[in-house]
Design an enzyme around this catalytic site. Structure first.
Site, short mmCIF file in Angstrom:
data_model
loop_
_atom_site.label_atom_id
_atom_site.label_comp_id
_atom_site.label_asym_id
_atom_site.label_seq_id
_atom_site.Cartn_x
_atom_site.Cartn_y
_atom_site.Cartn_z
N GLU A 1 37.92 20.29 43.80
CA GLU A 1 39.03 19.83 43.28
C GLU A 1 38.92 18.35 43.14
O GLU A 1 40.21 17.87 43.11
CB GLU A 1 40.24 20.04 44.33
CG GLU A 1 39.96 19.93 45.77
CD GLU A 1 40.38 18.36 46.00
OE1 GLU A 1 39.71 17.40 45.73
OE2 GLU A 1 41.78 18.23 46.29
N TRP A 2 37.80 17.88 42.79
CA TRP A 2 37.49 16.51 42.11
C TRP A 2 37.96 15.52 43.03
O TRP A 2 38.16 14.47 42.55
CB TRP A 2 37.93 16.48 40.64
CG TRP A 2 37.97 17.83 40.14
CD1 TRP A 2 37.03 18.50 39.66
CD2 TRP A 2 39.39 18.58 39.37
NE1 TRP A 2 37.68 19.72 38.93
CE2 TRP A 2 38.82 19.54 38.91
CE3 TRP A 2 40.77 18.25 39.36
CZ2 TRP A 2 39.81 20.58 38.13
CZ3 TRP A 2 41.72 18.89 38.86
CH2 TRP A 2 40.87 20.41 38.06
N GLY A 3 38.18 15.74 44.27
CA GLY A 3 38.50 14.38 45.18
C GLY A 3 39.96 14.32 45.20
O GLY A 3 40.63 13.27 45.60
N ASP B 1 33.99 14.97 36.84
CA ASP B 1 32.62 15.35 36.02
C ASP B 1 32.05 14.07 35.93
O ASP B 1 32.54 13.36 35.18
CB ASP B 1 32.95 16.31 34.76
CG ASP B 1 33.73 17.63 35.23
OD1 ASP B 1 33.92 17.56 36.46
OD2 ASP B 1 33.85 18.46 34.34
N ASP C 1 37.00 26.35 41.54
CA ASP C 1 37.55 25.12 40.91
C ASP C 1 39.07 25.04 40.77
O ASP C 1 39.82 25.77 41.67
CB ASP C 1 37.39 25.12 39.25
CG ASP C 1 36.85 23.96 38.50
OD1 ASP C 1 37.52 22.92 39.01
OD2 ASP C 1 36.23 24.10 37.78
C1 GLA Z 1 35.63 21.12 35.94
C2 GLA Z 1 34.58 21.03 37.11
C3 GLA Z 1 33.43 21.39 36.32
C4 GLA Z 1 33.10 22.63 35.79
C5 GLA Z 1 34.33 22.80 34.47
C6 GLA Z 1 34.38 24.05 34.05
O1 GLA Z 1 35.81 20.17 35.11
O2 GLA Z 1 34.73 19.68 37.58
O3 GLA Z 1 32.15 21.18 37.22
O4 GLA Z 1 33.11 23.68 36.56
O5 GLA Z 1 35.56 22.57 35.34
O6 GLA Z 1 35.28 24.13 33.04
#
Ligand code: GLA
Length: 520
Positions: free
Chosen positions: A222-224, A248, A183
Site C-alpha cells: 500500500e506504498w506506505g 514505485d 496491491d
Molecule cells: C502499483 C505497485 C507496483 C505494481 C503496479 C501494478 O503501482 O506499487 O509494484 O504492482 O501497481 O500496476
C-alpha cells in the site's frame, strides 16, 4: 497517487558516476555477549526472487514468465537463494464466472504440458515448480485493481479481490501459488483502512493455507500511504510478512514497447536513493517482518555498474525483500555478480534481519550506515557517498558501538580483508541487562538515539503475540513474535526508538526472558 509519476527523463546525473559505496563486515574478538538461542523454526529472511512488473508491466504472459523463470534457474541466482517468480498486474482482467471464480485469458495462459487445459493458472505455477522455484501471484485489496490505471493498452475494472477474499486466496493456493502480493489501487480509491483490509486478507490467507496445507507468503503493497510499519507486523495474526514503504522506484521500463512514454523512462540514482530513504523504519523491522523498499531495478535502463552496486548494497544491508524486477535474460555478468555476491547476501539473510542506522555524516553527504548482526560483536557497515566527488572515508569505530578498531574488516564487494590487527583484542561495550521474566519492562534507556537490543522471549499463546513498544518520544509500534514451542525460547534483534521506552506483550502467555540493550 504514487504511480505513473513523471520521471527525471533522459538525464543520468553526472554524480552517479563518482558515487562510491563500500560494504565492510566487522568481526570482533570481544567476549560473546549473548548466545543466540535456537529459534523454534528457521527464521524466514526477506523474500528473494523475480517480479514481472518493472520490465514487463501489464503485457506479462506465460511465455515471458517461462523465459524469466528459466533464466533465474540457470544464471546462478537460484543457487544464490532467489526463489520466487512473481506474476504482477496484467495476468487477470477482472472477469469472473457466474460463481465468482476468476477467469483468465486462455491465450495469455495456455496449457504448457500434456493434459493441461488452456486458461488455467495452475499451468504456470506447475512450470515454475518444475524448476524447483516458487510461484507468486498478485491481486488488489479493493474491488478494482491497478489495471484501472493501465501502464499501456485499455483499462480494466474489477480486478481486485474485495468481496472474494476467501474464494480468491484459496484459488491462488489451489493453483499452487506460494506467494501473493496484494496491491492497494482499489483500497485507496474506496478510502479504506489498510489495517482493516489487510488484516482480513491475512486471515483469508491463513484459512486458505489450512485447507491446502501450502504456505502462501503475504506481501502488502500500500506504498506506505497509511504508515504500514506501525500496523503491518503480525497484521491479522500473520507469521511473516513484508510491507511496501513507498511508491514505485520508477514506472515500468518495458523495452519492447516502443511508445514515447516508455522510450523516455530512464532510472536515476536519485530514484533508488529516494526509495531507500523513505523505507527506513528500523524500529518496525525484525525477524520475519520487513520493510519493502520496492522491486529492484538493477541492470535496467539508466543503471550503471556503480549504481547497481549502491542499489544492491543498500537493499542488502536493509535486509529488504530482493525481488528483482529486471529482465533476467538481459542481465550483464557484472550485474549478476553483484546480485549473487555471497557476502552481501549473508548480510541480507542475517537472522535478525535488521535495518541499518545512520551512525555518522561528518562530511555532508558522506554517510556511514551500520547494523548489528546476529553474531555478537559483528556489524555490517555501508559507506554511502552522495556527493559528486570521490571521498576517503574514515570510520570512527566508536560510532559502531565498538570500543576500538575491529579485529577484522572485510570488503564485501571484493571479498578481501581490508585491515587485520590480530594483536588487538577489542571488547564490545557491555550491554545493559534488564531484569526480565515478565510480560513488560518499563524505562528502557535509548536517549542517545535509536538503540540496538536483543530480546529473548517465550510465547505459548499458539499464535503471533504483539510486543508493544512505546517511547517517551511519542513513538509507538508493535513487533510481532511467532509462537515458541514448549520451553524453548525465540530471539530477535530490535531497534528501540529514541527516548525512554516501555515494552509490553499484549498477550498474557508471552514473556520477555532476557533483554540486553546496547549503547548505540
Ligand atoms: C502499483 C505497485 C507496483 C505494481 C503496479 C501494478 O503501482 O506499487 O509494484 O504492482 O501497481 O500496476
Amino acid at each position: 497517487m504514487k504511480r505513473r509519476s513523471a520521471l527525471d527523463a533522459w538525464r543520468i546525473p553526472e554524480v552517479s558516476l563518482t558515487m562510491v559505496i563500500a560494504f565492510l563486515l566487522f568481526s570482533l574478538s570481544g567476549k560473546s555477549i549473548s548466545q543466540t538461542p535456537a529459534q523454534t523454526q528457521p527464521a524466514p529472511h526477506a523474500p528473494m526472487g523475480w517480479n514481472s512488473w518493472n520490465s514487463f508491466a501489464n503485457i506479462v504472459n506465460s511465455e515471458i514468465v517461462q523465459q524469466e523463470a528459466k533464466a533465474l534457474a540457470a544464471n546462478g541466482m537460484k543457487d544464490a537463494g532467489y526463489e520466487y517468480v512473481v506474476i504482477d498486474e496484467g495476468w487477470w482482467l477482472g472477469e469472473r464466472d457466474s460463481t465468482g471464480n476468476i477467469v483468465v485469458n486462455s491465450k495469455q495462459w495456455p496449457a504448457i504440458a500434456p493434459g493441461q487445459k488452456d486458461g488455467d493458472m495452475a499451468n504456470i505455477a506447475a512450470y515454475i515448480h518444475s524448476l524447483k522455484l516458487k510461484a507468486g501471484i498478485y491481486t488488489d485489496a479493493g474491488h478494482d485493481g491497478c489495471s484501472m490505471y493501465p501502464d499501456s493498452g485499455p483499462k480494466y475494472m474489477n480486478s481486485g479481490s474485495e468481496g472474494h477474499y476467501d474464494q480468491d486466496f484459496l484459488q491462488f493456493s489451489r493453483w499452487g501459488f506460494d506467494y501473493v502480493k496484494v496491491d492497494w489501487c482499489g483500497g485507496a480509491k474506496e478510502k479504506r483502512s489498510g489495517a482493516i483490509q489487510y488484516a482480513q486478507v491475512a486471515q483469508a490467507i491463513q484459512r486458505a493455507e489450512k485447507i491446502t496445507g501450502r504456505p502462501l507468503f503475504f506481501s502488502i503493497c500500500e506504498w506506505g500511504s497509511q504508515n504500514p510499519w506501525f500496523w503491518a507486523p503480525g497484521v491479522g495474526g500473520i507469521e511473516s510478512t513484508i510491507w511496501r514503504t513507498g511508491g514505485d522506484i520508477i514506472p515500468p521500463v518495458v523495452e519492447t514497447l516502443h511508445d514515447p512514454e516508455h522510450d523516455k523512462r530512464v532510472i536515476t540514482l536519485q530514484n533508488v536513493l529516494d526509495s531507500f530513504d523513505t523505507g527506513m523504519h528500523p524500529e518496525a523491522q525484525h525477524t520475519g517482518y520487513y520493510n519493502d523498499l520496492d522491486m529492484m531495478v538493477m541492470g535496467m535502463r539508466g543503471m550503471s555498474e556503480s549504481m547497481d552496486r549502491i542499489h544492491m548494497g543498500l537493499w542488502a544491508i536493509s535486509s529488504a525483500p530482493m525481488m528483482v524486477g529486471s529482465d533476467l535474460t538481459r542481465l550483464s555478468p557484472a550485474t549478476l555478480s553483484l546480485l549473487t555476491n555471497k557476502e552481501a547476501l549473508a548480510i541480507h539473510n542475517d537472522p535478525y534481519g535488521l535495518q541499518p542506522i545512520k551512525v555518522a555524516e561528518t562530511i555532508s553527504g558522506v554517510q556511514v550506515w551500520a547494523k548489528p548482526m546476529t553474531v555478537a560483536g559483528r556489524r555490517a557497515v555501508a559507506v554511502l557517498d552522495r556527493t559528486d566527488a570521490p571521498v576517503q572515508a574514515k570510520i570512527d569505530w566508536d560510532k559502531l558501538g565498538l570500543a576500538g578498531a575491529p579485529r577484522s574488516v572485510r570488503d564485501v564487494w571484493n571479498g578481501r580483508q581490508l585491515l587485520v590487527d590480530a594483536a588487538l583484542s577489542v571488547p564490545a561495550h557491555d550491554p545493559a541487562d534488564y531484569p526480565a521474566n515478565k510480560s513488560k519492562i518499563d524505562g528502557i534507556q535509548a536517549t542517545g538515539g535509536p538503540t540496538f537490543a536483543r530480546l529473548e522471549y517465550t510465547n505459548n499463546s499458539g499464535q503471533v503475540a504483539v510486543l508493544r513498544v512505546r517511547s517517551t518520544s511519542g513513538f509507538s509500534t508493535g513487533l510481532a513474535l511467532p509462537p515458541t514451542a514448549g520451553s524453548s525460547s525465540g530471539s530477535i534483534g530490535l531497534i528501540l526508538p529514541r527516548g525512554t521506552a516501555d515494552l509490553k506483550f499484549e498477550s498474557q502467555q508471552a514473556v520477555i526472558r532476557k533483554l540486553l540493550v546496547y549503547s548505540w
